[in-house]
Design a protein around this motif. Structure first.
Motif, PDB file in Angstrom:
ATOM      1  N   ASP A  54      45.331  66.219  89.657  1.00  0.00           N
ATOM      2  CA  ASP A  54      44.255  65.253  89.835  1.00  0.00           C
ATOM      3  C   ASP A  54      42.926  65.980  90.045  1.00  0.00           C
ATOM      4  N   ALA A  55      42.937  66.943  90.946  1.00  0.00           N
ATOM      5  CA  ALA A  55      41.711  67.679  91.257  1.00  0.00           C
ATOM      6  C   ALA A  55      41.208  68.469  90.049  1.00  0.00           C
ATOM      7  N   ALA A  56      42.137  69.053  89.293  1.00  0.00           N
ATOM      8  CA  ALA A  56      41.749  69.841  88.132  1.00  0.00           C
ATOM      9  C   ALA A  56      41.100  68.968  87.056  1.00  0.00           C
ATOM     10  N   HIS A  57      41.658  67.791  86.829  1.00  0.00           N
ATOM     11  CA  HIS A  57      41.074  66.880  85.842  1.00  0.00           C
ATOM     12  C   HIS A  57      39.681  66.409  86.285  1.00  0.00           C
ATOM     13  N   ARG A  58      39.539  66.112  87.561  1.00  0.00           N
ATOM     14  CA  ARG A  58      38.233  65.673  88.057  1.00  0.00           C
ATOM     15  C   ARG A  58      37.202  66.792  87.936  1.00  0.00           C
ATOM     16  N   ALA A  59      37.628  68.019  88.218  1.00  0.00           N
ATOM     17  CA  ALA A  59      36.710  69.154  88.099  1.00  0.00           C
ATOM     18  C   ALA A  59      36.270  69.358  86.656  1.00  0.00           C
ATOM     19  N   ALA A  60      37.209  69.195  85.719  1.00  0.00           N
ATOM     20  CA  ALA A  60      36.878  69.353  84.303  1.00  0.00           C
ATOM     21  C   ALA A  60      35.905  68.263  83.856  1.00  0.00           C
ATOM     22  N   LEU A  61      36.148  67.034  84.275  1.00  0.00           N
ATOM     23  CA  LEU A  61      35.233  65.943  83.943  1.00  0.00           C
ATOM     24  C   LEU A  61      33.849  66.186  84.548  1.00  0.00           C
ATOM     25  N   GLN A  62      33.818  66.638  85.791  1.00  0.00           N
ATOM     26  CA  GLN A  62      32.540  66.869  86.454  1.00  0.00           C
ATOM     27  C   GLN A  62      31.751  67.972  85.762  1.00  0.00           C
ATOM     28  N   ALA A  63      32.444  69.012  85.302  1.00  0.00           N
ATOM     29  CA  ALA A  63      31.765  70.107  84.605  1.00  0.00           C
ATOM     30  C   ALA A  63      31.112  69.598  83.324  1.00  0.00           C
ATOM     31  N   ALA A  64      31.831  68.761  82.585  1.00  0.00           N
ATOM     32  CA  ALA A  64      31.278  68.205  81.353  1.00  0.00           C
ATOM     33  C   ALA A  64      30.106  67.275  81.662  1.00  0.00           C
ATOM     34  N   LEU A  65      30.265  66.454  82.682  1.00  0.00           N
ATOM     35  CA  LEU A  65      29.203  65.521  83.070  1.00  0.00           C
ATOM     36  C   LEU A  65      27.948  66.285  83.499  1.00  0.00           C
ATOM     37  N   ASP A  66      28.141  67.330  84.287  1.00  0.00           N
ATOM     38  CA  ASP A  66      27.006  68.118  84.770  1.00  0.00           C
ATOM     39  C   ASP A  66      26.268  68.795  83.609  1.00  0.00           C
ATOM     40  N   ALA A  67      27.028  69.274  82.620  1.00  0.00           N
ATOM     41  CA  ALA A  67      26.400  69.957  81.483  1.00  0.00           C
ATOM     42  C   ALA A  67      25.509  68.998  80.702  1.00  0.00           C
ATOM     43  N   GLY A  68      26.001  67.796  80.444  1.00  0.00           N
ATOM     44  CA  GLY A  68      25.194  66.821  79.729  1.00  0.00           C
ATOM     45  C   GLY A  68      24.030  66.307  80.551  1.00  0.00           C
ATOM     46  N   ALA A  69      24.276  66.069  81.833  1.00  0.00           N
ATOM     47  CA  ALA A  69      23.230  65.544  82.716  1.00  0.00           C
ATOM     48  C   ALA A  69      22.075  66.523  82.856  1.00  0.00           C
ATOM     49  N   LYS A  70      22.375  67.814  82.890  1.00  0.00           N
ATOM     50  CA  LYS A  70      21.313  68.811  83.015  1.00  0.00           C
ATOM     51  C   LYS A  70      20.367  68.757  81.820  1.00  0.00           C
ATOM     52  N   VAL A  71      20.942  68.613  80.636  1.00  0.00           N
ATOM     53  CA  VAL A  71      20.111  68.522  79.433  1.00  0.00           C
ATOM     54  C   VAL A  71      19.164  67.330  79.541  1.00  0.00           C
ATOM     55  N   LEU A  72      19.692  66.193  79.938  1.00  0.00           N
ATOM     56  CA  LEU A  72      18.882  64.983  80.024  1.00  0.00           C
ATOM     57  C   LEU A  72      17.845  65.068  81.145  1.00  0.00           C
ATOM     58  N   ALA A  73      18.241  65.590  82.285  1.00  0.00           N
ATOM     59  CA  ALA A  73      17.318  65.713  83.413  1.00  0.00           C
ATOM     60  C   ALA A  73      16.156  66.638  83.082  1.00  0.00           C
ATOM     61  N   ASP A  74      16.406  67.636  82.232  1.00  0.00           N
ATOM     62  CA  ASP A  74      15.359  68.580  81.828  1.00  0.00           C
ATOM     63  C   ASP A  74      14.517  68.060  80.668  1.00  0.00           C
ATOM     64  N   GLY A  75      14.758  66.812  80.264  1.00  0.00           N
ATOM     65  CA  GLY A  75      13.972  66.226  79.190  1.00  0.00           C
ATOM     66  C   GLY A  75      14.523  66.462  77.804  1.00  0.00           C
ATOM     67  N   GLY A  76      15.752  66.963  77.710  1.00  0.00           N
ATOM     68  CA  GLY A  76      16.364  67.235  76.417  1.00  0.00           C
ATOM     69  C   GLY A  76      16.819  65.980  75.708  1.00  0.00           C
ATOM     70  N   SER A  77      17.282  66.163  74.481  1.00  0.00           N
ATOM     71  CA  SER A  77      17.651  65.015  73.645  1.00  0.00           C
ATOM     72  C   SER A  77      19.059  64.520  73.944  1.00  0.00           C
ATOM     73  N   ALA A  78      19.287  63.258  73.604  1.00  0.00           N
ATOM     74  CA  ALA A  78      20.621  62.682  73.761  1.00  0.00           C
ATOM     75  C   ALA A  78      21.645  63.447  72.931  1.00  0.00           C
ATOM     76  N   LEU A  79      21.269  63.869  71.729  1.00  0.00           N
ATOM     77  CA  LEU A  79      22.184  64.641  70.882  1.00  0.00           C
ATOM     78  C   LEU A  79      22.604  65.939  71.562  1.00  0.00           C
ATOM     79  N   ASP A  80      21.642  66.653  72.125  1.00  0.00           N
ATOM     80  CA  ASP A  80      21.973  67.911  72.799  1.00  0.00           C
ATOM     81  C   ASP A  80      22.843  67.668  74.027  1.00  0.00           C
ATOM     82  N   ALA A  81      22.610  66.568  74.707  1.00  0.00           N
ATOM     83  CA  ALA A  81      23.377  66.263  75.918  1.00  0.00           C
ATOM     84  C   ALA A  81      24.836  65.978  75.599  1.00  0.00           C
TER      85      ALA A  81
END
Length: 367
Positions: A54-81
């Protein structure tokens, strides 16, 4: 009868107007961003996973979410996110995409992916590739560097080599637990649904600070698939769709049913109709609508779709899938910044983040 056709004509006119005039709900979302991801849906219950899993799956999801969110928070494009988020999940063996792809009947791997830009409705997809480490990168290259929307098999891999996309030996995708699933399927003459308990397809949808949306999906398909089977993930309009006027959608589930319903496009089309009906209600009825249809009247009234209405539309389409006998789920973002899930299974690996401070991952249906 004449009244019916009059109302139908008005509705059709309103729908055309929604096509002609971008909904200004986007204007309200330009300063904000929204992201949703999924890592598969199916029979996912707490008692079927250890606390460590359970914890491993949540960590993997969070890593993916954080990677996309960083792009968007920095003003990047939806495609890049969405690309950033999906790359993380393609490299994570726990998901049925990229490294964790399931086995075909012949103990090989055939990977599919697609991507779509909601601003231009440009799209790219690949199906049945066997040596492309990250199919989402190739799908984007098909969109940006080829005159086509979908490439398959050897041709797609030739294009990948020409474009400098990383290629790997087919053995790169081998994982012991996926092989055991295939062996169990053959030994007990089970269906793919019996051994796959969940659909591990991955996907992401995003709205960026510029009001543009994008969607992407990547998968290894279904365990034991044969004869070059292709599911909904690389099919634009079935597993993936994005349109800045309506929404961005990525699906996961029993692909044959998602193709038959045209799930991703169906959700966007219903949202566009909802906006058109709302605009009609706010407009000055027939004279205004006729004038607008000829582009010589005032602009359409601003219409924003409430989160509940968007959720109802996504749920209705997923109920349609269920009525036909299929199951799975979708993630959706709208021009208003709503980040939604809808699934008709026991659970779905999922996550969402927004500029308003939402940041969450979940697995089970009661979360």
């Amino acid at each position: 009868m004449r009244g019916f056709f009059t109302r139908f004509a008005i509705a059709a006119s309103g729908f055309a107007l929604a096509v002609s005039y971008p909904v200004s709900a986007q204007d309200h979302a330009q300063a904000g961003w929204s992201l949703a991801i999924h890592g598969g849906a199916g029979t996912i219950a707490r008692d079927s996973m250890t606390p460590e899993e359970d914890a491993a799956h949540r960590a993997a999801l969070q890593a993916a979410l954080d990677a996309g969110a960083k792009v968007l928070a920095d003003g990047g494009s939806a495609l890049d996110a969405i690309e950033a988020a999906i790359l993380i999940m393609e490299d994570e063996p726990r998901f049925n995409a990229g490294k964790g792809a399931v086995y075909t009947w012949d103990a090989t791997h055939e990977l599919d992916a697609s991507i779509m830009d909601g601003r231009t409705r440009d799209a790219g997809a690949v199906a049945g590739v066997t040596t492309v480490r990250n199919p989402i990168l190739l799908a984007r290259k098909v969109m940006t560097d080829s005159p086509h929307v979908m490439l398959s098999g050897k041709g797609a891999e030739t294009f990948a080599a020409e474009q400098g996309i990383e290629l790997v030996p087919p053995s790169y995708f081998d994982t012991e637990f996926r092989l055991k699933a295939l062996e169990r399927m053959k030994a007990k003459q089970l269906s793919a649904l019996d051994v796959d308990l969940k659909f591990g397809t991955v996907g992401a949808v995003a709205l960026d600070r510029h009001g543009n949306m994008a969607a992407g999906t990547s998968t290894g398909g279904m365990t034991g698939k044969r004869w070059g089977r292709v599911g909904d993930a690389p099919i634009i309009g079935a597993g993936t769709y994005a349109d800045d006027r309506a929404c961005a959608v990525s699906a996961t589930g029993w692909g044959e049913f998602f193709i038959r319903v045209g799930v991703a496009h169906e959700i966007c089309a219903r949202l566009r109709m909802e906006k058109a009906v709302g605009a009609m209600s706010a407009a000055d009825r027939i004279p205004t609508l006729v004038a607008l249809d000829h582009h010589d009247g005032p602009e359409m009234p601003e219409v924003a779709i409430p989160e509940g209405a968007a959720q109802d539309i996504a749920d209705a389409v997923m109920n349609d899938v269920k009525a036909l006998g299929g199951d799975g789920g979708v993630i959706v973002v709208t021009p208003e910044g709503h980040a939604l899930y809808s699934f008709n299974t026991a659970g779905m690996y999922r996550g969402r983040a927004t500029s308003a401070g939402v940041n969450e991952v979940a697995i089970y249906g009661d979360e």
